[in-house]
Design a protein around this motif. Structure first.
Motif, PDB file in Angstrom:
ATOM      1  N   SER A  64      36.735 -13.361  71.798  1.00 15.58           N
ATOM      2  CA  SER A  64      37.719 -14.074  72.620  1.00 15.58           C
ATOM      3  C   SER A  64      37.156 -15.392  73.150  1.00 15.58           C
ATOM      4  O   SER A  64      37.877 -16.396  73.214  1.00 15.58           O
ATOM      5  CB  SER A  64      38.227 -13.191  73.765  1.00 15.58           C
ATOM      6  N   LEU A  65      35.872 -15.417  73.483  1.00 17.39           N
ATOM      7  CA  LEU A  65      35.251 -16.675  73.910  1.00 17.39           C
ATOM      8  C   LEU A  65      35.216 -17.674  72.755  1.00 17.39           C
ATOM      9  O   LEU A  65      35.582 -18.843  72.923  1.00 17.39           O
ATOM     10  CB  LEU A  65      33.834 -16.426  74.444  1.00 17.39           C
ATOM     11  N   GLY A  66      34.796 -17.213  71.589  1.00 20.13           N
ATOM     12  CA  GLY A  66      34.737 -18.090  70.423  1.00 20.13           C
ATOM     13  C   GLY A  66      36.097 -18.660  70.055  1.00 20.13           C
ATOM     14  O   GLY A  66      36.229 -19.860  69.790  1.00 20.13           O
ATOM     15  N   LEU A  67      37.118 -17.820  70.063  1.00 18.29           N
ATOM     16  CA  LEU A  67      38.462 -18.300  69.730  1.00 18.29           C
ATOM     17  C   LEU A  67      39.015 -19.210  70.829  1.00 18.29           C
ATOM     18  O   LEU A  67      39.749 -20.160  70.538  1.00 18.29           O
ATOM     19  CB  LEU A  67      39.404 -17.123  69.465  1.00 18.29           C
ATOM     20  N   SER A  68      38.648 -18.955  72.080  1.00 17.55           N
ATOM     21  CA  SER A  68      39.063 -19.852  73.163  1.00 17.55           C
ATOM     22  C   SER A  68      38.475 -21.241  72.961  1.00 17.55           C
ATOM     23  O   SER A  68      39.180 -22.254  73.101  1.00 17.55           O
ATOM     24  CB  SER A  68      38.617 -19.301  74.528  1.00 17.55           C
ATOM     25  N   ILE A  69      37.201 -21.290  72.612  1.00 15.05           N
ATOM     26  CA  ILE A  69      36.546 -22.580  72.359  1.00 15.05           C
ATOM     27  C   ILE A  69      37.197 -23.272  71.162  1.00 15.05           C
ATOM     28  O   ILE A  69      37.479 -24.474  71.202  1.00 15.05           O
ATOM     29  CB  ILE A  69      35.034 -22.389  72.146  1.00 15.05           C
ATOM     30  N   LEU A  70      37.446 -22.519  70.111  1.00 11.25           N
ATOM     31  CA  LEU A  70      38.079 -23.073  68.915  1.00 11.25           C
ATOM     32  C   LEU A  70      39.462 -23.646  69.249  1.00 11.25           C
ATOM     33  O   LEU A  70      39.829 -24.740  68.795  1.00 11.25           O
ATOM     34  CB  LEU A  70      38.187 -21.984  67.845  1.00 11.25           C
ATOM     35  N   MET A  71      40.234 -22.941  70.063  1.00 12.18           N
ATOM     36  CA  MET A  71      41.558 -23.414  70.435  1.00 12.18           C
ATOM     37  C   MET A  71      41.493 -24.596  71.398  1.00 12.18           C
ATOM     38  O   MET A  71      42.344 -25.488  71.350  1.00 12.18           O
ATOM     39  CB  MET A  71      42.396 -22.278  71.039  1.00 12.18           C
ATOM     40  N   LEU A  72      40.484 -24.631  72.263  1.00 12.15           N
ATOM     41  CA  LEU A  72      40.295 -25.797  73.119  1.00 12.15           C
ATOM     42  C   LEU A  72      40.036 -27.035  72.262  1.00 12.15           C
ATOM     43  O   LEU A  72      40.618 -28.103  72.494  1.00 12.15           O
ATOM     44  CB  LEU A  72      39.142 -25.572  74.094  1.00 12.15           C
ATOM     45  N   LEU A  73      39.201 -26.879  71.256  1.00  9.84           N
ATOM     46  CA  LEU A  73      38.946 -27.985  70.328  1.00  9.84           C
ATOM     47  C   LEU A  73      40.218 -28.363  69.569  1.00  9.84           C
ATOM     48  O   LEU A  73      40.474 -29.542  69.307  1.00  9.84           O
ATOM     49  CB  LEU A  73      37.827 -27.623  69.358  1.00  9.84           C
ATOM     50  N   GLY A  74      41.030 -27.363  69.236  1.00  8.20           N
ATOM     51  CA  GLY A  74      42.304 -27.625  68.576  1.00  8.20           C
ATOM     52  C   GLY A  74      43.251 -28.417  69.461  1.00  8.20           C
ATOM     53  O   GLY A  74      43.898 -29.368  68.996  1.00  8.20           O
ATOM     54  N   VAL A  75      43.328 -28.063  70.731  1.00 10.33           N
ATOM     55  CA  VAL A  75      44.174 -28.799  71.676  1.00 10.33           C
ATOM     56  C   VAL A  75      43.660 -30.233  71.820  1.00 10.33           C
ATOM     57  O   VAL A  75      44.445 -31.192  71.804  1.00 10.33           O
ATOM     58  CB  VAL A  75      44.228 -28.089  73.046  1.00 10.33           C
ATOM     59  N   MET A  76      42.347 -30.385  71.931  1.00 11.69           N
ATOM     60  CA  MET A  76      41.760 -31.722  72.051  1.00 11.69           C
ATOM     61  C   MET A  76      42.064 -32.568  70.815  1.00 11.69           C
ATOM     62  O   MET A  76      42.355 -33.768  70.931  1.00 11.69           O
ATOM     63  CB  MET A  76      40.255 -31.613  72.290  1.00 11.69           C
ATOM     64  N   THR A  77      42.024 -31.946  69.653  1.00 13.48           N
ATOM     65  CA  THR A  77      42.365 -32.661  68.412  1.00 13.48           C
ATOM     66  C   THR A  77      43.818 -33.094  68.431  1.00 13.48           C
ATOM     67  O   THR A  77      44.148 -34.226  68.054  1.00 13.48           O
ATOM     68  CB  THR A  77      42.080 -31.766  67.186  1.00 13.48           C
ATOM     69  N   ARG A  78      44.702 -32.208  68.850  1.00  9.71           N
ATOM     70  CA  ARG A  78      46.130 -32.536  68.922  1.00  9.71           C
ATOM     71  C   ARG A  78      46.379 -33.701  69.883  1.00  9.71           C
ATOM     72  O   ARG A  78      47.199 -34.575  69.607  1.00  9.71           O
ATOM     73  CB  ARG A  78      46.941 -31.317  69.369  1.00  9.71           C
ATOM     74  N   VAL A  79      45.665 -33.722  71.001  1.00  8.36           N
ATOM     75  CA  VAL A  79      45.797 -34.832  71.951  1.00  8.36           C
ATOM     76  C   VAL A  79      45.280 -36.120  71.315  1.00  8.36           C
ATOM     77  O   VAL A  79      45.908 -37.177  71.417  1.00  8.36           O
ATOM     78  CB  VAL A  79      45.044 -34.524  73.269  1.00  8.36           C
ATOM     79  N   LYS A  80      44.141 -36.023  70.632  1.00  9.38           N
ATOM     80  CA  LYS A  80      43.523 -37.200  69.999  1.00  9.38           C
ATOM     81  C   LYS A  80      44.452 -37.856  68.973  1.00  9.38           C
ATOM     82  O   LYS A  80      44.530 -39.084  68.898  1.00  9.38           O
ATOM     83  CB  LYS A  80      42.209 -36.804  69.333  1.00  9.38           C
ATOM     84  N   LYS A  82      47.613 -37.636  69.032  1.00  9.39           N
ATOM     85  CA  LYS A  82      48.873 -37.912  69.728  1.00  9.39           C
ATOM     86  C   LYS A  82      50.047 -37.050  69.246  1.00  9.39           C
ATOM     87  O   LYS A  82      51.182 -37.517  69.124  1.00  9.39           O
ATOM     88  CB  LYS A  82      49.212 -39.394  69.647  1.00  9.39           C
ATOM     89  N   ASP A  83      49.764 -35.785  68.970  1.00  8.59           N
ATOM     90  CA  ASP A  83      50.836 -34.852  68.632  1.00  8.59           C
ATOM     91  C   ASP A  83      51.657 -34.564  69.880  1.00  8.59           C
ATOM     92  O   ASP A  83      51.150 -34.630  71.006  1.00  8.59           O
ATOM     93  CB  ASP A  83      50.265 -33.538  68.093  1.00  8.59           C
ATOM     94  N   ASN A  84      52.922 -34.216  69.678  1.00  7.42           N
ATOM     95  CA  ASN A  84      53.784 -33.898  70.819  1.00  7.42           C
ATOM     96  C   ASN A  84      53.541 -32.459  71.284  1.00  7.42           C
ATOM     97  O   ASN A  84      52.784 -31.710  70.665  1.00  7.42           O
ATOM     98  CB  ASN A  84      55.253 -34.151  70.481  1.00  7.42           C
ATOM     99  N   LEU A  85      54.213 -32.086  72.371  1.00  8.28           N
ATOM    100  CA  LEU A  85      54.015 -30.755  72.950  1.00  8.28           C
ATOM    101  C   LEU A  85      54.410 -29.653  71.979  1.00  8.28           C
ATOM    102  O   LEU A  85      53.711 -28.633  71.878  1.00  8.28           O
ATOM    103  CB  LEU A  85      54.815 -30.621  74.256  1.00  8.28           C
ATOM    104  N   LYS A  86      55.490 -29.848  71.238  1.00  9.37           N
ATOM    105  CA  LYS A  86      55.938 -28.828  70.281  1.00  9.37           C
ATOM    106  C   LYS A  86      54.862 -28.566  69.225  1.00  9.37           C
ATOM    107  O   LYS A  86      54.612 -27.423  68.855  1.00  9.37           O
ATOM    108  CB  LYS A  86      57.243 -29.261  69.618  1.00  9.37           C
ATOM    109  N   GLN A  87      54.218 -29.614  68.747  1.00 11.25           N
ATOM    110  CA  GLN A  87      53.162 -29.465  67.745  1.00 11.25           C
ATOM    111  C   GLN A  87      51.904 -28.838  68.342  1.00 11.25           C
ATOM    112  O   GLN A  87      51.166 -28.142  67.657  1.00 11.25           O
ATOM    113  CB  GLN A  87      52.809 -30.829  67.140  1.00 11.25           C
ATOM    114  N   SER A  88      51.672 -29.087  69.627  1.00  9.04           N
ATOM    115  CA  SER A  88      50.463 -28.606  70.294  1.00  9.04           C
ATOM    116  C   SER A  88      50.623 -27.207  70.886  1.00  9.04           C
ATOM    117  O   SER A  88      49.631 -26.570  71.232  1.00  9.04           O
ATOM    118  CB  SER A  88      50.068 -29.575  71.416  1.00  9.04           C
ATOM    119  N   LEU A  93      49.037 -22.036  73.441  1.00  8.58           N
ATOM    120  CA  LEU A  93      49.355 -20.619  73.649  1.00  8.58           C
ATOM    121  C   LEU A  93      48.140 -19.748  73.340  1.00  8.58           C
ATOM    122  O   LEU A  93      47.763 -18.882  74.139  1.00  8.58           O
ATOM    123  CB  LEU A  93      50.538 -20.205  72.780  1.00  8.58           C
ATOM    124  N   PHE A  94      47.516 -19.986  72.191  1.00  6.10           N
ATOM    125  CA  PHE A  94      46.374 -19.160  71.817  1.00  6.10           C
ATOM    126  C   PHE A  94      45.135 -19.468  72.661  1.00  6.10           C
ATOM    127  O   PHE A  94      44.300 -18.589  72.863  1.00  6.10           O
ATOM    128  CB  PHE A  94      46.089 -19.261  70.320  1.00  6.10           C
TER     129      PHE A  94
END
Length: 107
Positions: A64-80, A82-88, A93-94
């Motif tokens: 769960s820690l590993g997947l949390s970190i992976l998803m945090l990086l995923g959110v950061m990538t989506r922000v980088k 400039k994806d919208n909220l629907k895409q992010s 959620l995960f």
């Protein structure tokens, strides 16, 4: 239920990174194509770990820690990119689900 949902979702999503052209194109769009198989493998292992963690708390903590970190990086990538909220939203959620699992597994 949350463990099964999360575990199975990551196994499916991780597997799709190996076989889906659409998923590969997302990583190309992010300029992260060299990491696609690493991320896919980590998601599959993390999903298996979440499911196994139902019986072995130490594995649940690590997964769960590993997947949390992976998803945090995923959110950061989506922000980088400039994806919208629907895409992010799936990554957000995960991130929350795995963070919740992690916090509950260490209490």
């Amino acid at each position: 239920f949350i463990y099964i949902f999360t575990g199975v979702s990551f196994i499916i999503y991780g597997t799709s990174l190996f076989i889906s052209k659409k998923m590969k194109n997302e990583f190309i769009r992010f300029n992260l194509e060299k990491y696609i198989y690493l991320v896919g493998a980590l998601e599959i292992l993390g999903g298996i770990g979440i499911l196994t963690g139902v019986f072995y708390n130490e594995i649940l903590i690590i997964s769960s820690l590993g997947l949390s970190i992976l998803m945090l990086l995923g959110v950061m990538t989506r922000v980088k990119v400039k994806d919208n909220l629907k895409q992010s939203l799936p990554a957000l959620l995960f991130l929350f689900l795995n963070s919740y699992i992690f916090i509950n597994s260490i209490i």
